[in-house]
Design a protein around this motif. Structure first.
Motif, PDB file in Angstrom:
ATOM      1  N   GLU A 143     -71.018  14.052  48.619  1.00  0.00           N
ATOM      2  CA  GLU A 143     -70.727  15.418  48.189  1.00  0.00           C
ATOM      3  C   GLU A 143     -71.943  16.316  48.415  1.00  0.00           C
ATOM      4  OE1 GLU A 143     -69.531  12.844  46.533  1.00  0.00           O
ATOM      5  OE2 GLU A 143     -67.393  13.278  46.746  1.00  0.00           O
ATOM      6  N   ALA A 146     -72.458  17.030  52.247  1.00  0.00           N
ATOM      7  CA  ALA A 146     -71.410  17.894  52.793  1.00  0.00           C
ATOM      8  C   ALA A 146     -71.531  19.301  52.208  1.00  0.00           C
ATOM      9  CB  ALA A 146     -70.036  17.310  52.502  1.00  0.00           C
ATOM     10  N   TYR A 147     -71.848  19.348  50.936  1.00  0.00           N
ATOM     11  CA  TYR A 147     -71.997  20.625  50.232  1.00  0.00           C
ATOM     12  C   TYR A 147     -73.095  21.466  50.865  1.00  0.00           C
ATOM     13  CZ  TYR A 147     -74.520  23.104  46.452  1.00  0.00           C
ATOM     14  OH  TYR A 147     -75.231  23.994  45.707  1.00  0.00           O
ATOM     15  N   CYS A 157     -73.495  23.186  41.839  1.00  0.00           N
ATOM     16  CA  CYS A 157     -72.412  22.255  41.504  1.00  0.00           C
ATOM     17  C   CYS A 157     -71.763  22.656  40.179  1.00  0.00           C
ATOM     18  CB  CYS A 157     -72.909  20.831  41.348  1.00  0.00           C
ATOM     19  SG  CYS A 157     -74.016  20.246  42.622  1.00  0.00           S
ATOM     20  N   HIS A 324     -67.456  20.512  49.375  1.00  0.00           N
ATOM     21  CA  HIS A 324     -67.792  19.289  50.087  1.00  0.00           C
ATOM     22  C   HIS A 324     -66.616  18.889  50.969  1.00  0.00           C
ATOM     23  CE1 HIS A 324     -66.381  18.569  46.103  1.00  0.00           C
ATOM     24  NE2 HIS A 324     -67.537  18.966  45.657  1.00  0.00           N
TER      25      HIS A 324
END
Ligand code: HEC
Ligand code: HEC
Ligand code: HEC
Ligand code: HEC
Ligand code: HEC
Ligand code: HEC
Length: 497
Positions: A143, A146-147, A157, A324
């Protein structure tokens, strides 16, 4: 028998109880301090819950238990007639005592201040993306990576996962506490399950930044594809997507963002855990009128829906991968080729690159080695001329493919695009066609249409040398001369590879 005055003294007059009292006060002040800090902070952080609601209370309880324990021990001692040690007598008229008392007081105060500063720093650390993304390194790595490449890379987040407010604050604390333990105990699932069950409603997260009135008209998306043939033949589709939306004082709610609960509400029940099969849908209009759409190919009926949770549709039901996103091999390679990171003139590069990404590897380092080996072998063996003339481009392509692998595939956590369906569109995953498939009908025969111009207008399509253009809209042409797309869902053939 101990002397009279000692008999009268409380049993709590003993060092163990006194230390218990001192530490109880310290823990209590730290808990209070952290709690106020976390409660007043703009952004919430779930993992602090472990400290505030678990570790510190545990220490507090221990200190509290020690107090009566000390008293009990003291009582036993006195009953046995053991001489009780008295506390030192501090006489403030004695300059030596005075100095000693001030020094101790100073040290204790400093210690306390430093502790609070440390606690404050620690608090801010748990709030950061580093904590979410890196501390649970292996678990959240997919995550986090990709984020970092997404349009939301600067949104924390916690802004999507927690949001503000008291109720969710406590809820997220508790689930955050559980999460930290499952990480410590290595009990977490691989891949982490999606959808997230207790995600906060979008009105309170996404809509803090994007609000329904902001949307109107259409947005343009230009998709560049390359075929898996020797020439990597390009193909292009430019779409105007009717996002629509609603400006309540002025006009009607329309388009795709009609589903944003600005007028009718859309509820649905999925029959699978990933919410990919949706046989039952209900809309409720502002005047309370209900309509139920049922998939006529399923065994369910209006009165007999699947025995699962009913969800009010919100942003996340379409935008379930806002941040993500794990890209599929074909999408990622098309993109890299369009941007020139992979040379389009290398024979079969599209096909081979997709194959390299799609293969099974046990770890990222292994993938790195094998991707390089396989691609180099392919050109050495089949295209020796290209291999000697375009070695640099081949090398650059290989590095790009490895880079794509590193940001979208995480074999250690079993993460790739396959585990995380993206519900926007309908090309690789069912997406909109979960409902809009001509099979969902109401009793009076209203159908959720799959007609190609309902949601977008195609304004350009084709190969560059024979590109069709029409601002009024074109009817879709499939690059393969094959009409199955009229009957079948795109995702039945297009799986992303
Ligand atoms: C723009 C909003 C947004 C941001 C920023 C965001 N997420 Fe998410 N995340 C979501 C949504 C929405 C889902 C739920 C997908 C679903 O339920 O289908 C999700 C799901 C997840 C999941 C469950 C597994 C998965 O991939 O579906 C994990 C783990 C996760 N997020 C971690 C993180 C971490 C770590 C960060 C920060 C590095 C982060 N998220 C930032 C919106 C966001
Ligand atoms: C803290 C503010 C914030 C929150 C919360 C937030 N976003 Fe965003 N969003 C942004 C910013 C900033 C951008 C980038 C704007 C741009 O590229 O024009 C963006 C871009 C987007 C885009 C366009 C992406 C693209 O490909 O161009 C979508 C879709 C989106 N957000 C959906 C969501 C959804 C769904 C949620 C809730 C899960 C959400 N956002 C939560 C700030 C936010
Ligand atoms: C029915 C599905 C659906 C729902 C529900 C939905 N969206 Fe969208 N949204 C789309 C589609 C489709 C697009 C345009 C195409 C794309 O991004 O691929 C889009 C585009 C966007 C964009 C980018 C617009 C731009 O100008 O680039 C943002 C931001 C966004 N949506 C936010 C939201 C938020 C916030 C919500 C919830 C309040 C929401 N959407 C609800 C389907 C949906
Ligand atoms: C959970 C089921 C569901 C999903 C998933 C879904 N829709 Fe819908 N959609 C509906 C329903 C129900 C209607 C209302 C149909 C009606 O009123 O006749 C609707 C209506 C629409 C309309 C017409 C709105 C108008 O102007 O009246 C558009 C456009 C649309 N959807 C686009 C999309 C897109 C694009 C996606 C995927 C990103 C999508 N929908 C996903 C259920 C769904
Ligand atoms: C319910 C709404 C809806 C219907 C009906 C619909 N589409 Fe789409 N389509 C979308 C959305 C949303 C996207 C994603 C937009 C984006 O991000 O580019 C999309 C994307 C596409 C793309 C680009 C695929 C990609 O991801 O690269 C093509 C091509 C396409 N649609 C063709 C069609 C054809 C052909 C039909 C008729 C059989 C059709 N669409 C019907 C909503 C719809
Ligand atoms: C019967 C299977 C089948 C169906 C259904 C189908 N396609 Fe395809 N499509 C293919 C094949 C085969 C190719 C040739 C290239 C390949 O193998 O990827 C192709 C190529 C494409 C390409 C060129 C880019 C690329 O990656 O190959 C696009 C764009 C495309 N299809 C869109 C769609 C859309 C949109 C739909 C749904 C409306 C759809 N297709 C339905 C089989 C299908």
């Amino acid at each position: 028998m101990p002397p009279e005055n000692q008999q009268k003294q409380s049993y709590f007059h003993n060092w163990i109880s006194v230390l218990g009292i001192i530490f109880s006060v310290i823990w209590f002040v730290i808990i209070l301090f952290l709690w106020i800090l976390d409660f007043t902070a703009k952004e919430k952080n779930p993992y602090l819950g472990v400290v505030i609601y678990f570790f510190l209370p545990m220490l507090l309880t221990f200190s509290l238990v020690v107090i009566p324990l000390g008293a009990w021990r003291e009582r036993k001692k006195r009953l046995r007639g053991i001489k009780v040690r008295r506390f030192p007598i501090i006489d403030f008229n004695n300059p030596h005592h005075q100095q000693l008392a001030y020094t101790i007081w100073g040290i204790v105060t400093l210690f306390f201040l430093f502790t609070l500063v440390g606690v404050y720093q620690g608090y801010h650390f748990t709030e950061s993306n580093e904590f979410c993304g890196k501390l649970c390194h292996e678990v959240m790595k997919p995550e986090f990576v990709a984020y970092s490449q997404s349009p939301h890379a600067r949104v924390k987040c916690v802004e999507c996962h927690i949001g503000p407010g008291v109720n969710w604050f406590v809820r997220s604390k508790l689930s955050g506490t559980y999460q930290v333990f499952s990480v410590l105990a290595k009990k977490y699932p691989r891949p982490i399950e999606t959808p997230v069950k207790n995600l906060r409603p979008a009105q309170e997260t996404c809509e803090e930044c994007h609000w329904p009135r902001q949307f109107y008209g259409a947005v343009e998306r230009n998709h560049q594809y390359y075929m898996p043939d020797e020439k990597n033949s390009p193909w292009q589709t430019r779409l105007l997507i009717r996002v629509g939306g609603g400006v309540p004082p002025y006009g009607k709610e329309e388009g795709i963002h009609w589903h944003m609960n600005i007028k009718d509400k859309v509820y649905y029940i999925a029959s699978d855990d990933k919410r990919q099969v949706i046989p039952w849908i209900k809309t409720v209009s502002p005047d309370g009128k209900e309509r139920i759409f049922v998939d006529k190919t399923s065994k369910f009926t209006a009165a007999n829906p699947p025995d699962k949770e009913m969800r009010l549709m919100d942003c996340m039901d379409c935008h379930n991968r806002p941040s993500h996103v794990f890209k599929s091999p074909s999408v990622a390679i098309d993109e890299a080729m369009a941007y020139g990171a992979i040379d389009q003139s290398l024979p079969y590069i599209k096909r081979e690159a997709v194959k390299a990404l799609f293969a099974d590897y046990s770890s990222q380092p292994e993938a790195k080695i094998k991707i390089q080996q396989n691609l180099e072998n392919f050109y050495q063996k089949n295209y020796p001329q290209e291999w000697s003339e375009k070695k640099e481009n081949i090398n650059k392509a290989v590095q790009s493919i490895i880079q794509i692998y590193g940001t979208n595939f995480f074999p250690e956590m079993k993460v790739s695009w396959k585990e995380y369906p993206n519900n926007i569109g309908h090309w690789i995953f069912p997406g909109c066609f979960r409902c809009h498939d001509e099979n969902h009908k109401t009793e009076d025969g209203t159908t959720l249409s799959r007609e190609c111009n309902t949601c977008h207008t195609i304004i350009e399509q084709g190969a560059p040398d024979s590109l069709e253009k029409n601002a009024e809209g074109l009817s879709f042409r499939h690059p393969e001369e094959d009409e199955s797309w009229k009957e079948m869902s795109c995702s039945e053939c297009h799986e992303g590879k």
